[in-house]
Design a protein around this motif. Structure first.
Motif, short mmCIF file in Angstrom:
data_model
loop_
_atom_site.label_atom_id
_atom_site.label_comp_id
_atom_site.label_asym_id
_atom_site.label_seq_id
_atom_site.Cartn_x
_atom_site.Cartn_y
_atom_site.Cartn_z
N LEU A 128 0.96 -1.36 0.06
CA LEU A 128 -0.01 0.09 0.09
C LEU A 128 0.70 1.25 0.07
CD1 LEU A 128 -0.22 1.60 2.99
CD2 LEU A 128 -1.24 -0.45 3.67
N LEU A 129 0.21 2.70 -0.50
CA LEU A 129 0.76 3.66 -0.29
C LEU A 129 0.05 4.70 0.54
CD1 LEU A 129 1.65 5.94 -3.08
CD2 LEU A 129 0.09 6.79 -1.28
N LEU A 130 0.83 5.01 1.50
CA LEU A 130 0.08 6.20 2.53
C LEU A 130 0.60 7.43 2.53
CD1 LEU A 130 -1.77 6.39 5.25
CD2 LEU A 130 0.45 5.98 6.52
N PHE A 131 -0.43 8.38 2.12
CA PHE A 131 -0.15 9.75 2.03
C PHE A 131 -0.37 10.34 3.26
CE2 PHE A 131 -0.82 14.32 1.05
CZ PHE A 131 0.05 14.58 0.06
N VAL A 132 0.61 11.16 3.90
CA VAL A 132 0.38 11.71 5.23
C VAL A 132 0.62 13.26 5.07
CG1 VAL A 132 1.24 12.03 7.55
CG2 VAL A 132 1.53 9.74 6.54
N LYS A 133 -0.38 13.94 5.26
CA LYS A 133 -0.53 15.31 5.26
C LYS A 133 -0.93 15.90 6.82
CE LYS A 133 -5.25 15.98 3.70
NZ LYS A 133 -6.21 16.91 2.95
N THR A 134 -0.93 17.30 6.79
CA THR A 134 -1.42 18.02 8.04
C THR A 134 -2.21 19.13 7.50
OG1 THR A 134 -0.69 18.52 10.20
CG2 THR A 134 0.83 19.32 8.30
N ASN A 135 -2.62 19.96 8.66
CA ASN A 135 -3.48 21.01 8.29
C ASN A 135 -2.52 22.48 7.81
OD1 ASN A 135 -5.85 19.85 9.08
ND2 ASN A 135 -5.57 20.48 11.14
N ASN A 136 -3.02 23.30 6.83
CA ASN A 136 -2.46 24.44 6.63
C ASN A 136 -0.99 24.27 5.88
OD1 ASN A 136 -4.64 26.09 7.44
ND2 ASN A 136 -3.68 25.68 9.65
N CYS A 137 -0.76 23.21 5.05
CA CYS A 137 0.24 22.75 4.46
C CYS A 137 0.37 22.80 2.70
CB CYS A 137 0.56 21.33 4.76
SG CYS A 137 1.94 20.71 4.06
N SER A 138 0.72 23.77 2.39
CA SER A 138 0.59 24.55 0.98
C SER A 138 1.37 23.08 0.18
CB SER A 138 1.12 25.59 0.66
OG SER A 138 2.61 25.76 1.00
N VAL A 139 2.49 22.54 0.66
CA VAL A 139 3.18 21.54 0.03
C VAL A 139 2.31 20.30 -0.16
CG1 VAL A 139 5.28 20.15 -0.22
CG2 VAL A 139 5.33 22.33 0.55
N CYS A 140 1.58 20.05 0.90
CA CYS A 140 0.71 18.98 0.89
C CYS A 140 -0.48 19.23 -0.14
CB CYS A 140 0.03 18.63 2.38
SG CYS A 140 1.29 18.60 3.63
N ASP A 141 -1.00 20.27 0.09
CA ASP A 141 -2.16 20.60 -0.75
C ASP A 141 -1.77 20.63 -2.41
OD1 ASP A 141 -3.70 21.05 1.45
OD2 ASP A 141 -3.52 23.23 1.20
N GLY A 142 -0.47 20.97 -2.74
CA GLY A 142 0.26 21.00 -4.15
C GLY A 142 0.46 19.43 -4.36
N LEU A 143 0.91 18.70 -3.50
CA LEU A 143 1.46 17.31 -3.79
C LEU A 143 0.19 16.32 -3.92
CD1 LEU A 143 3.82 15.34 -4.52
CD2 LEU A 143 4.09 15.05 -2.25
N PHE A 144 -0.89 16.58 -3.07
CA PHE A 144 -1.87 15.42 -2.75
C PHE A 144 -2.60 15.04 -4.11
CE2 PHE A 144 -6.31 14.36 -1.91
CZ PHE A 144 -5.96 13.05 -1.25
N PRO A 145 -2.98 16.04 -5.01
CA PRO A 145 -3.63 15.77 -6.37
C PRO A 145 -2.60 14.93 -7.42
CG PRO A 145 -3.75 18.33 -6.20
CD PRO A 145 -3.25 17.42 -4.77
N GLN A 146 -1.56 15.17 -7.16
CA GLN A 146 -0.46 14.58 -7.98
C GLN A 146 -0.29 13.00 -7.77
OE1 GLN A 146 3.29 16.94 -8.84
NE2 GLN A 146 2.16 18.62 -7.64
N VAL A 147 -0.21 12.85 -6.58
CA VAL A 147 -0.05 11.48 -5.81
C VAL A 147 -1.54 10.73 -6.05
CG1 VAL A 147 0.17 9.92 -3.87
CG2 VAL A 147 1.56 11.81 -4.22
N THR A 148 -2.57 11.44 -5.90
CA THR A 148 -3.85 10.95 -6.18
C THR A 148 -4.00 10.50 -7.85
OG1 THR A 148 -4.98 12.00 -4.32
CG2 THR A 148 -6.34 11.27 -6.09
N ALA A 149 -3.63 11.26 -8.76
CA ALA A 149 -3.49 10.69 -10.10
C ALA A 149 -2.94 9.41 -10.27
CB ALA A 149 -2.89 11.95 -10.90
N LEU A 150 -1.73 9.36 -9.64
CA LEU A 150 -1.33 7.89 -9.84
C LEU A 150 -1.91 6.76 -9.46
CD1 LEU A 150 2.42 8.77 -8.35
CD2 LEU A 150 1.66 8.85 -10.73
#
Length: 108
Positions: free
Chosen positions: A20-42
């Motif tokens: 499995l792949l686990l994406f860990v993010k946190t609140n108010n994280c612009s890097v998280c918000d930018g990377l999340f859709p790119q990883v989701t697309a994979l």
């Protein structure tokens, strides 16, 4: 991408899923918000489950997985961490590691 809502849910997930792949993010994280859709697309390109967790909502995850920054992308195989990418994730390298993980699963 499926959401992990508690540490107990994570334990059940890691016991159930071989890879499995686990994406860990946190609140108010612009890097998280930018990377999340790119990883989701994979997710559409690879036959392993993708999960996400917000470390601010499930702080036990950060402690148990020794997470000191966000975002973090973790790959797991057989209940153990296979590799991790923290903060700035190179997508080509992530794709390569996912392929390696899948090939390892097929070889076993």
């Amino acid at each position: 991408m499926k959401q992990i809502g508690s540490f107990e849910e994570w334990i059940k997930t890691i016991e159930r899923e071989n890879e499995l792949l686990l994406f860990v993010k946190t609140n108010n994280c612009s890097v998280c918000d930018g990377l999340f859709p790119q990883v989701t697309a994979l997710e559409a390109d690879f036959p392993i489950p993708f999960y996400q967790v917000n470390a601010a909502q499930v702080p036990e995850m950060a402690g148990q997985l020794s997470l000191f920054t966000a975002p973090v992308v973790l790959l797991f195989y057989g209940g153990k961490e296979y590799t991790r990418f923290a903060r700035f994730v190179r997508l080509e390298e992530l794709k390569q590691r996912i392929v390696e993980l899948i090939e390892r699963g097929r070889a076993d």
